[in-house]
Design a protein around this motif. Sequence first.
Motif, PDB file in Angstrom:
ATOM      1  N   GLY A 133       4.221   1.939   2.018  1.00 36.85           N
ATOM      2  CA  GLY A 133       4.957   3.024   1.060  1.00 36.85           C
ATOM      3  C   GLY A 133       4.354   4.418   1.481  1.00 36.85           C
ATOM      4  O   GLY A 133       3.316   4.503   1.178  1.00 36.85           O
ATOM      5  N   ILE A 134       5.451   5.336   2.135  1.00 39.26           N
ATOM      6  CA  ILE A 134       4.862   6.522   2.378  1.00 39.26           C
ATOM      7  C   ILE A 134       5.487   7.427   0.742  1.00 39.26           C
ATOM      8  O   ILE A 134       7.270   7.534   0.980  1.00 39.26           O
ATOM      9  CB  ILE A 134       5.352   7.223   3.742  1.00 39.26           C
ATOM     10  N   ARG A 135       4.617   8.529   0.023  1.00 36.58           N
ATOM     11  CA  ARG A 135       5.061   9.038  -0.770  1.00 36.58           C
ATOM     12  C   ARG A 135       4.496  10.121  -0.968  1.00 36.58           C
ATOM     13  O   ARG A 135       3.444  10.225  -1.783  1.00 36.58           O
ATOM     14  CB  ARG A 135       4.976   8.257  -1.877  1.00 36.58           C
ATOM     15  N   LEU A 136       4.808  10.874   0.077  1.00 39.44           N
ATOM     16  CA  LEU A 136       3.606  12.223   0.367  1.00 39.44           C
ATOM     17  C   LEU A 136       4.179  13.909  -1.410  1.00 39.44           C
ATOM     18  O   LEU A 136       4.632  13.776  -1.276  1.00 39.44           O
ATOM     19  CB  LEU A 136       3.642  13.108   1.513  1.00 39.44           C
ATOM     20  N   LYS A 137       2.750  13.400  -1.263  1.00 40.52           N
ATOM     21  CA  LYS A 137       2.506  14.359  -2.481  1.00 40.52           C
ATOM     22  C   LYS A 137       2.840  15.730  -2.574  1.00 40.52           C
ATOM     23  O   LYS A 137       3.719  16.412  -2.364  1.00 40.52           O
ATOM     24  CB  LYS A 137       1.275  14.714  -3.414  1.00 40.52           C
ATOM     25  N   ASN A 138       2.355  16.542  -0.896  1.00 38.55           N
ATOM     26  CA  ASN A 138       2.592  17.526  -0.101  1.00 38.55           C
ATOM     27  C   ASN A 138       3.863  17.965   0.643  1.00 38.55           C
ATOM     28  O   ASN A 138       4.066  16.893   1.213  1.00 38.55           O
ATOM     29  CB  ASN A 138       1.551  18.035   0.072  1.00 38.55           C
ATOM     30  N   PRO A 139       4.965  18.771   0.495  1.00 38.12           N
ATOM     31  CA  PRO A 139       5.740  18.582   1.651  1.00 38.12           C
ATOM     32  C   PRO A 139       5.235  18.540   2.976  1.00 38.12           C
ATOM     33  O   PRO A 139       4.908  20.183   3.249  1.00 38.12           O
ATOM     34  CB  PRO A 139       6.867  19.617   0.637  1.00 38.12           C
ATOM     35  N   GLN A 155       9.485   6.915   2.459  1.00 40.99           N
ATOM     36  CA  GLN A 155       9.778   6.237   2.751  1.00 40.99           C
ATOM     37  C   GLN A 155       9.122   4.747   2.590  1.00 40.99           C
ATOM     38  O   GLN A 155       7.301   5.022   2.826  1.00 40.99           O
ATOM     39  CB  GLN A 155      10.576   6.406   4.308  1.00 40.99           C
ATOM     40  N   ARG A 156       9.449   3.950   3.265  1.00 42.38           N
ATOM     41  CA  ARG A 156       8.989   2.489   3.849  1.00 42.38           C
ATOM     42  C   ARG A 156       9.214   1.780   4.525  1.00 42.38           C
ATOM     43  O   ARG A 156      10.289   2.524   6.196  1.00 42.38           O
ATOM     44  CB  ARG A 156       9.953   1.830   3.280  1.00 42.38           C
ATOM     45  N   MET A 190       0.829  -1.145  -0.074  1.00 47.11           N
ATOM     46  CA  MET A 190      -0.196   0.232  -0.418  1.00 47.11           C
ATOM     47  C   MET A 190       1.027   0.969   0.106  1.00 47.11           C
ATOM     48  O   MET A 190       2.048   1.484   0.816  1.00 47.11           O
ATOM     49  CB  MET A 190      -1.120  -0.059   1.340  1.00 47.11           C
ATOM     50  N   ILE A 191       0.710   2.149  -0.612  1.00 48.86           N
ATOM     51  CA  ILE A 191       1.278   3.454  -1.064  1.00 48.86           C
ATOM     52  C   ILE A 191       0.204   4.564  -0.357  1.00 48.86           C
ATOM     53  O   ILE A 191      -0.540   4.375  -0.533  1.00 48.86           O
ATOM     54  CB  ILE A 191       1.815   3.847  -2.593  1.00 48.86           C
ATOM     55  N   ILE A 192       1.005   5.424   1.064  1.00 45.90           N
ATOM     56  CA  ILE A 192       0.601   6.863   1.074  1.00 45.90           C
ATOM     57  C   ILE A 192       0.800   7.673   0.297  1.00 45.90           C
ATOM     58  O   ILE A 192       2.253   8.059   0.838  1.00 45.90           O
ATOM     59  CB  ILE A 192       0.389   6.436   2.828  1.00 45.90           C
ATOM     60  N   GLU A 193      -0.299   8.402  -0.377  1.00 45.03           N
ATOM     61  CA  GLU A 193       0.437   9.789  -1.187  1.00 45.03           C
ATOM     62  C   GLU A 193      -0.223  10.821  -0.242  1.00 45.03           C
ATOM     63  O   GLU A 193       0.185  11.896   0.290  1.00 45.03           O
ATOM     64  CB  GLU A 193      -0.331   9.783  -2.168  1.00 45.03           C
ATOM     65  N   GLU A 194      -1.169  11.026   1.136  1.00 47.67           N
ATOM     66  CA  GLU A 194      -1.469  11.838   1.891  1.00 47.67           C
ATOM     67  C   GLU A 194      -2.181  11.278   3.129  1.00 47.67           C
ATOM     68  O   GLU A 194      -2.087  10.438   2.999  1.00 47.67           O
ATOM     69  CB  GLU A 194      -2.810  12.914   1.103  1.00 47.67           C
TER      70      GLU A 194
END
Length: 152
Positions: A49-55, A38-39, A1-5
């Motif tokens: 997996g964390i891949r945040l779209k916003n800083p 980060q994983r 699962m990828i977390i984007e926000e």
Amino acid sequence: MIIEEIVTNINDLSPDERNKRHLEKVHLESADLMKRIQRVETDHGRDLGIRLKNPHDLEAGDVLYMDDQNIIMVEVKRDDLLIIRPRNMYEMGTIAHQLGNRHLPAQFEGEEMLVQYDYLVEELLVELDIPFIREDRKVKQAFRHIGHSHGS
């Protein structure tokens, strides 16, 4: 699962909303709160997996995932901290100036100044006779260094 926000923060959910869902936690070091990518693994062994779209820095209680049955949230591990308790404005100004010269990030909770443990800061506090304790404590946010230079 990828977390984007970030969905929300657990503190913004009603007790009914929290209690009706199974809770999983991702335990992070405070330094990891600043990482956009980060994983991680939950306390139930689920890989994310964390891949945040916003800083955006993560914070304690941030909900990474939520559906009708589950919540996955951020739990921050304890840090080795110096909890500084100046008795007056003079002591506060003195230690703030000293820590600022060292570019050490600090956080404030009520009347306390929190800095990550450093034996040189501990020695300075003893030398200046400013009250403090050393304690393992969870922080809500990352200790963020402010980047700048003294040059022109």
